[in-house]
Design an enzyme around this catalytic site. Structure first.
Site, short mmCIF file in Angstrom:
data_model
loop_
_atom_site.label_atom_id
_atom_site.label_comp_id
_atom_site.label_asym_id
_atom_site.label_seq_id
_atom_site.Cartn_x
_atom_site.Cartn_y
_atom_site.Cartn_z
N ASN A 174 41.10 -16.16 5.99
CA ASN A 174 40.79 -17.38 5.24
C ASN A 174 41.80 -17.67 4.14
O ASN A 174 41.45 -18.20 3.09
CB ASN A 174 39.35 -17.34 4.71
N THR A 207 28.98 -12.72 12.34
CA THR A 207 28.49 -14.11 12.40
C THR A 207 28.27 -14.50 13.86
O THR A 207 29.19 -14.43 14.67
CB THR A 207 29.51 -15.04 11.72
N TYR A 255 36.13 -15.37 1.14
CA TYR A 255 35.01 -16.21 0.73
C TYR A 255 34.95 -16.24 -0.80
O TYR A 255 35.83 -15.70 -1.47
CB TYR A 255 33.72 -15.75 1.42
N HIS A 314 28.90 -9.81 -0.18
CA HIS A 314 30.11 -10.13 0.58
C HIS A 314 31.21 -10.56 -0.40
O HIS A 314 31.19 -11.68 -0.89
CB HIS A 314 29.80 -11.25 1.57
N ASN A 327 37.12 -11.10 2.85
CA ASN A 327 37.46 -12.12 3.85
C ASN A 327 37.68 -13.54 3.34
O ASN A 327 37.44 -14.51 4.05
CB ASN A 327 36.42 -12.13 4.96
C1 PHB Z 1 33.52 -15.55 11.12
O1 PHB Z 1 32.69 -16.47 11.24
O2 PHB Z 1 34.39 -15.36 11.97
C2 PHB Z 1 33.46 -14.67 9.96
C3 PHB Z 1 32.40 -14.78 9.09
C4 PHB Z 1 32.34 -13.93 8.00
C5 PHB Z 1 33.35 -13.00 7.82
C6 PHB Z 1 34.40 -12.89 8.69
C7 PHB Z 1 34.45 -13.74 9.78
O3 PHB Z 1 33.32 -12.19 6.77
#
Ligand code: PHB
Length: 371
Positions: free
Chosen positions: A238, A28, A183, A178, A181
């Protein structure tokens, strides 16, 4: 002469010929055009510079406005966004590279300021994440989410399908779902964030249902050997956790294997943290899956060479090293020094700390940043 390590040799990814086995991990960088969240010329230059990676996985790209959690991350749900991405894929292909797009819905990792009409972010259950996102106000706490109604779930799957179609139109070589992490898909998968009592919660099968529905729906748009998925079995990123990740991801990977996906891309350990964050048998996932295994997280050159030689991974993904080293593959091949990334320019801004990191050739002429 000794032959080159396998890491630097070509690889056949489901019929797609990769020049080497070094993958640029999704990163990102928050430099999409303000207002439209479309990829732009600056992003074209950034990806073009990194096209010597065997495979680029694009930065995570939201499949809908609802799926956005940070300011100026690129989308892939409007025609304008697809046109922006087409410039990127053309440039990467012209430079001899291959590129998949990472399809992203952040779920609860968002803020009312980023949502249409200031709506609450959505999640499997109404549990706020102890995590921060960035908005026009800078880094802020996530907003309290609302639990998705079962009736809304087909709409989310349809958003993935729409984004998958636009990704084809934009000229990508494939898509990476995705599911890591913390999400949306990971929030459904893991039991700390999914307290649902309907067919999307409870058992492992139920918690993996949304991810597999998304895979199956996208497989109607893309051949299965052009679909990969990113998983992070034990990462606390997260604010997610699961009581039995080995069983959860064992089940999920067996299901993915049956669908003959191109690859699983596995964050081993804590995202941006310790590889040994929690015990987990990654080899068991590799064994359960006939497609490619992409290993990620904190690999050095030697670790990556060794992982591929030993067969622990088919490909190795590097994240932060690619931020500061557009010619990372060449540097690894030569075992050369690496530039150090500047974390003040990771998110947002312009060319500084984005497209101005020197290659080895440029450094030889003008030895800046190199250490
Ligand atoms: C981040 O913005 O730090 C970020 C975004 C997506 C990810 C992991 C980290 O999967």
């Amino acid at each position: 002469m000794q032959s080159e390590p396998k890491l630097f040799q070509p690889y056949d990814l489901g019929g797609l010929r990769l020049a080497n086995r070094v993958v640029m991990a999704p990163l990102t960088r928050a430099r999409a055009t303000a207002g439209t969240d479309a990829a732009n010329e600056l992003m074209v230059e950034y990806y073009r510079q990194r096209a010597s990676a065997g495979l680029i996985v694009s930065e995570a790209s939201q499949i809908s406005r609802q799926g956005q959690g940070y300011l100026q991350t690129p989308g892939v749900y409007t025609e304008e966004q697809a046109r922006g991405w087409r410039l990127v894929t053309d440039a990467v292909h012209e430079a001899g590279g291959k590129i998949f797009i990472q399809l992203w819905h952040v779920g609860r990792i968002s803020h009312v300021d980023l949502q249409a009409g200031g709506a609450a972010p959505v999640a499997p259950s109404a549990i706020q994440a102890k995590s921060r996102v960035f908005t026009a106000q800078g880094f802020v706490e996530t907003s309290p989410p609302r639990a998705l109604e079962a009736e809304e779930i087909p709409g989310i799957v349809a958003d993935y399908v729409h984004a998958a179609r636009l990704s084809r139109q934009a000229g990508f070589d494939g898509v990476e779902i995705h599911a890591a992490n913390g999400y949306l898909l990971d929030q459904f998968q893991k039991d700390a964030t999914n307290h649902r009592t309907d067919s999307y919660g409870g058992s492992i099968e139920n918690r993996c249902r949304l991810t597999l529905e998304v895979v199956d729906a996208i497989a109607k748009i893309w051949p299965s050997d052009r679909i990969g998925i990113r998983l992070a079995p034990v990462s606390p990123a997260n604010d997610v956790a699961d009581s039995d990740p080995q069983a959860l991801f064992g089940y999920l990977v067996r299901q993915l294997d049956a669908r003959r996906l191109a690859y699983i891309h596995v964050i081993e350990g804590a995202t941006q943290g310790a590889r040994d964050f929690a015990p987990f048998d990654y080899a068991a996932l590799r064994k359960a899956f006939r497609g490619a295994y992409i290993a990620n997280n904190g690999f050095s050159r030697d670790m990556a060479v060794e992982a591929v030689e030993a067969g622990a991974a088919d490909l190795v993904a590097f994240g932060r090293p690619f931020i500061a080293n557009p010619d990372l593959v060449e540097r690894l091949r030569r075992d050369a020094a690496l530039n150090t990334p500047d974390n003040k320019t990771f998110y947002g801004g312009g060319a500084e700390g984005y497209t101005d990191y020197p290659t080895l050739a440029a450094s030889a002429a003008q030895p800046v940043r190199l250490h």
